[in-house]
Design an enzyme around this catalytic site. Structure first.
Site, mmCIF file in Angstrom:
data_model
loop_
_atom_site.group_PDB
_atom_site.id
_atom_site.type_symbol
_atom_site.label_atom_id
_atom_site.label_comp_id
_atom_site.label_asym_id
_atom_site.label_seq_id
_atom_site.Cartn_x
_atom_site.Cartn_y
_atom_site.Cartn_z
ATOM 1 N N GLU A 64 -7.728 4.050 15.790
ATOM 2 C CA GLU A 64 -9.091 4.598 15.850
ATOM 3 C C GLU A 64 -9.794 4.453 14.507
ATOM 4 O O GLU A 64 -10.594 5.300 14.113
ATOM 5 C CB GLU A 64 -9.070 6.080 16.268
ATOM 6 C CG GLU A 64 -8.713 6.323 17.704
ATOM 7 C CD GLU A 64 -9.713 5.706 18.664
ATOM 8 O OE1 GLU A 64 -10.907 5.685 18.354
ATOM 9 O OE2 GLU A 64 -9.263 5.215 19.706
ATOM 10 N N GLY A 98 -1.484 -0.003 23.067
ATOM 11 C CA GLY A 98 -0.497 0.833 23.744
ATOM 12 C C GLY A 98 -0.620 0.646 25.238
ATOM 13 O O GLY A 98 -1.709 0.361 25.757
ATOM 14 N N THR A 156 -7.389 -4.938 19.229
ATOM 15 C CA THR A 156 -6.789 -5.497 18.013
ATOM 16 C C THR A 156 -6.007 -6.783 18.284
ATOM 17 O O THR A 156 -5.341 -6.921 19.312
ATOM 18 C CB THR A 156 -5.834 -4.441 17.409
ATOM 19 O OG1 THR A 156 -6.574 -3.230 17.266
ATOM 20 C CG2 THR A 156 -5.298 -4.869 16.063
#
Ligand SMILES: Cc1cc2nc3c(=O)[nH]c(=O)nc-3n(C[C@H](O)[C@H](O)[C@H](O)COP(=O)(O)OP(=O)(O)OC[C@H]3O[C@@H](n4cnc5c(N)ncnc54)[C@H](O)[C@@H]3O)c2cc1C
Length: 663
Positions: free
Chosen positions: A421, A174, A135
């Site tokens: 997701e 993350g 992303t």
């Protein structure tokens, strides 16, 4: 008086057998219990002060826990399954989730044999720590819109990675912010003067010696996220590249590669092979949904049994709030949903092995259907679970709003599952596209398969209305299944008809996207209902275990029918009278669950440590512990607050220094 002990005596089924059903098998139950015990009794894993810690302290403590867990994995020689379970019980989002859950699977799925041999041993022993950087600031759902570039330079046999504009900054991954040494980075591949679209590359971002960002790499944490504790234990990060060079063989080349001369070559490995990993991830998400939901429901159920409001008569105590029909109608469908999602997860595990077996034989026939159904199930289970955790908070009244209830942190930690997701609405639109395509192919004689097989029956489903004439008819599994099939088929056909009338099909799809999302949701809810009913066809040992699950299955199906009355009425499948009969039957079923409610949540076997909730304690000793927790709060470490002398006393004593300031 121990209210919960009294409640447990009312149970009409064997709780220990239900625990086995929930865990999947006796071995799984024992494994879970061993890992839960290991974590709960290790002081390093304490989590009760998480919500009052500053972000840097919170994060450092997560690092401590992850390192300690890794030490345990090695010293106790835990298997991969045990280690995964242990991470689950540590109950704290951490960089390891991305390392094991995204980085390693990406290399396995997209790397060649040679690349796997090079990178996986390093990743398995955590000599490198990885993240998954897809992303960007400007694009998430639209992966083809990513702007990071990887330009091949044949003169040095290297790629050069760049962040050409602000919106190309990687944003959200993350483990990226403070921990990862390596990233699987998604970037546009430019070679031979052409843009070949988005591909994956392994890029080292931090030194393995001193953890400093490598030259040309700008990396950091994106800041504090929603809630106290929650997902703030994770270092979601940003990442920019300024002419970062790395060898050509760090492009993940299983599906396509670039030669030394800079020629782009598509491999003969079928692209569909990546689908197996996707089904696996989505199966885990659905299992997580049932797990989170079961935790919230345990807290709300136990507390609803302990909590009393109104109705005291003579010597008799006030009414337990769980006895109010409104409380039951909000709580018991969620209890049923937790069980429904568990059986769904088990079925998805089977689906995964089926897909893998087919892929090995180069049989891709079921992939479109599997892709659509797993996308939709990820979407509805995570959306429902997020809403359900919040509903459980409200079911606990004012005390539910205290972090001591465990619910605010559970919610804050869970709710991003609706976004990562795959955004849940975007996923439902993918399901809708599949449904439209399936209907359009019916005319050409193509029979739909798997979870979409019912659409082969679309004529009958569109014309035959519900046969229910008395409440008991609603307990017939065929009747229930037919109702969900008819609703889904009719909503889908309705959309297809309107799209067909549009001058441009794509514009018609966009115009109808709200209705399409409803049709997709209906399709997915049908799958969950069907899987629950299928699961009850097998042998389920234990006194009255199956009959309890049957009641929950009926509650799940009927509560959906009453919640989605609009769909059933608008499609003309049900009459108002039939909906009234469904509501009355649901009330009957709530009465059957009521004496078993506490035992049904005990069967989830969540320890007090894992629940982390004063309201959901096994012993029901809520008030003493709420009070004691408050006394231990950092705010109560001295009777007179810091700031009194400066900011309270001058107000009370009328001693504020007033000066005329211009407005
Ligand atoms: C806690 C957390 C952890 C994450 N971890 C990672 C990670 O490790 N690695 C990584 O790469 N990314 C990660 N992400 C990013 C995540 O994958 C994206 O945020 C997600 O894919 C959604 O994309 P987006 O943010 O672009 O949302 P958008 O697509 O911009 O969505 C915004 C709104 O637009 C709507 N929308 C978008 N497209 C359409 C359409 N075609 N039709 C109708 N409506 C539409 C959506 O429904 C939504 O309501 C993480 C995100 C979070 C919150």
């Amino acid at each position: 008086m121990n209210t919960l002990a009294q409640e447990r005596r009312k149970a009409e089924f064997d709780v220990e057998s239900m625990k086995v059903v929930w865990a999947g098998s006796m071995e799984q139950l024992h494994l879970s219990q061993r890992m839960a015990h290991l974590v709960a009794n290790d002081p390093v894993f304490r989590k009760d002060f998480r919500v009052t810690q500053s972000r840097p302290d919170l994060f450092k403590n997560t690092l401590r826990k992850a390192a300690h867990a890794w030490k345990l994995v090695q010293t106790l020689r835990l298997t991969e399954e045990e280690a995964t379970k242990m991470r689950n019980y540590i109950d704290e989002p951490a960089y390891t989730d991305l390392h094991w859950g995204m980085f390693i699977p990406s290399i396995k799925g997209q790397g060649t044999e040679v690349q796997q041999q090079k990178w996986l041993p390093l990743a398995y022993k955590q000599a490198i720590l990885g993240c998954y950087a897809q992303t960007e600031l400007g694009h998430g759902s639209n992966v083809q819109g990513l702007e990071t570039t990887a330009t091949f330079d044949p003169s040095t046999d290297e790629f050069i990675m760049n962040t050409p504009v602000l919106t190309a900054t990687k944003w959200w991954p993350g483990a990226l912010g403070k921990v990862a040494t390596h990233a699987v980075v998604y970037a546009r591949l430019l070679t031979d003067g052409k843009d070949y679209g988005v591909h994956a590359f392994i890029v080292q971002i931090r030194s393995l010696e001193d953890h400093q960002p490598l030259p040309g790499v700008i990396v950091g944490d994106i800041g504090v996220k929603f809630g106290n504790g929650g997902y703030n234990t994770m270092d979601n990060g940003f990442l920019r590249f300024n002419n970062v060079r790395f060898p050509r063989d760090q492009m993940l080349m299983r599906l396509a590669s670039v030669t030394k001369e800079g020629k782009y070559v598509q491999s003969d490995v079928p692209r569909q092979l990546g689908y197996g990993a996707m089904v696996y991830v989505r199966k885990s998400i659905v299992m997580d949904a049932s797990n989170y939901l079961s935790r919230a429901v345990t807290i709300a159920t136990r507390y609803s049994a302990v909590r009393r409001q109104f109705g005291a008569q003579g010597d008799k105590p006030e009414i337990q709030v769980i006895d109010y029909m409104t409380q039951q109608s909000r709580l018991f469908p969620l209890l049923a949903t937790a069980y429904a999602y568990r059986f769904l997860g088990v079925w998805m595990a089977w689906l995964y092995s089926d897909v893998m077996a087919r892929l090995e034989k180069n049989d891709f026939s079921t992939l479109p259907e599997v892709h659509a159904c797993t996308a939709g199930l990820k979407s509805i289970t995570t959306s429902t679970t997020s809403d359900a955790i919040e509903e459980c908070r409200k079911l606990c009244g004012g005390h539910g709003y205290l972090c001591a209830s465990g619910l605010p942190e559970l919610y804050a930690g869970y709710v991003p599952a609706c976004t990562y997701e795959g955004d849940n609405v975007v996923l439902l639109l993918q399901v809708a596209r599949f449904l439209m395509k399936t209907l359009s192919l019916l005319g050409a004689g193509k029979k739909p398969a798997g979870t979409a097989a019912y659409l082969g029956n679309v004529r009958q489903l569109a014309t035959q209305n519900c046969q229910v004439i008395k409440g008991a008819d609603w307990l017939n599994p065929t009747t229930l299944q037919h109702a969900f099939e008819a609703r889904s088929a009719r909503l889908a056909v309705n959309c297809a008809t309107q799209i067909a009338e549009a001058s441009n099909q794509e514009a018609g799809f966009t115009e109808l996207s709200m209705e399409l999302v409803d049709a997709a949701r209906a399709h997915c809810e049908l799958i969950v209902v069907t899987r629950f009913m299928e699961a009850l066809k097998r042998e389920l040992p234990g006194r009255e275990v199956k009959s309890q699950l049957q009641v929950l299955c009926n509650i799940y199906a009927l509560s959906l029918i009453t919640a989605r009355t609009g769909d059933f009425l608008v499609t003309g499948y049900l009459s108002h009278e039939q909906i009234d009969l469904a509501k009355a039957k649901l009330r009957d079923l709530f009465r059957q669950v009521r004496p078993n409610a506490v035992a049904l949540v005990d069967a989830f076997d969540h320890s007090d440590y894992y629940l982390g909730s004063t309201l959901g304690r096994y012993d029901g000793n809520v008030y003493t512990n709420l009070y004691n927790d408050a006394l231990k709060d950092p705010m109560n470490q001295s009777p007179v607050t810091e700031g009194y002398e400066e900011f309270i006393r001058p107000v009370i004593k009328q001693q504020l220094q007033l000066s005329r300031s211009k407005i």
